[in-house]
Motif scaffolding. Structure first.
Motif, mmCIF file in Angstrom:
data_model
loop_
_atom_site.group_PDB
_atom_site.id
_atom_site.type_symbol
_atom_site.label_atom_id
_atom_site.label_comp_id
_atom_site.label_asym_id
_atom_site.label_seq_id
_atom_site.Cartn_x
_atom_site.Cartn_y
_atom_site.Cartn_z
ATOM 1 N N UNK A 10 0.840 -1.192 0.000
ATOM 2 C CA UNK A 10 0.000 0.000 0.000
ATOM 3 C C UNK A 10 0.875 1.242 0.000
ATOM 4 N N UNK A 11 0.353 2.319 -0.555
ATOM 5 C CA UNK A 11 1.113 3.562 -0.691
ATOM 6 C C UNK A 11 1.508 4.127 0.677
ATOM 7 N N UNK A 12 0.606 4.169 1.613
ATOM 8 C CA UNK A 12 0.883 4.739 2.931
ATOM 9 C C UNK A 12 0.736 3.663 3.998
ATOM 10 N N UNK A 13 1.571 2.681 3.948
ATOM 11 C CA UNK A 13 1.501 1.565 4.896
ATOM 12 C C UNK A 13 2.258 1.932 6.170
ATOM 13 N N UNK A 14 1.627 2.689 7.044
ATOM 14 C CA UNK A 14 2.243 3.056 8.314
ATOM 15 C C UNK A 14 1.644 2.196 9.414
ATOM 16 N N UNK A 15 2.482 1.783 10.314
ATOM 17 C CA UNK A 15 2.010 1.001 11.451
ATOM 18 C C UNK A 15 2.612 1.588 12.708
ATOM 19 N N UNK A 16 1.897 1.440 13.781
ATOM 20 C CA UNK A 16 2.373 1.917 15.062
ATOM 21 C C UNK A 16 3.224 0.823 15.693
#
Length: 60
Positions: A10-16
């Motif tokens: 995914x383009x904005x695959x951010x995870x905490x």
């Protein structure tokens, strides 16, 4: 309608990510890289490092 595949990134695959001793941060690092960092800092990871260096010393 678009179908998202599990293998597609995914383009904005951010995870905490919450690492021991640190605050939670948003990152787009790969889970495998995060797991390797955690293992390297664990007591098991430190023992594996010592064993690998001892084996390298014996092999010459």
């Amino acid at each position: 309608m678009s179908i998202e595949r599990a293998t597609a990134k995914r383009a904005n695959a951010h995870r905490s990510v919450k690492l021991p001793g640190k605050t939670a941060v948003l990152t787009d690092e790969e889970p495998v890289k995060i797991a390797r960092e955690l293992r390297a800092k664990s007591s098991l990871g430190r023992r594996e490092t010592k064993l690998a260096s001892a084996e390298a010393k014996v092999r010459g």
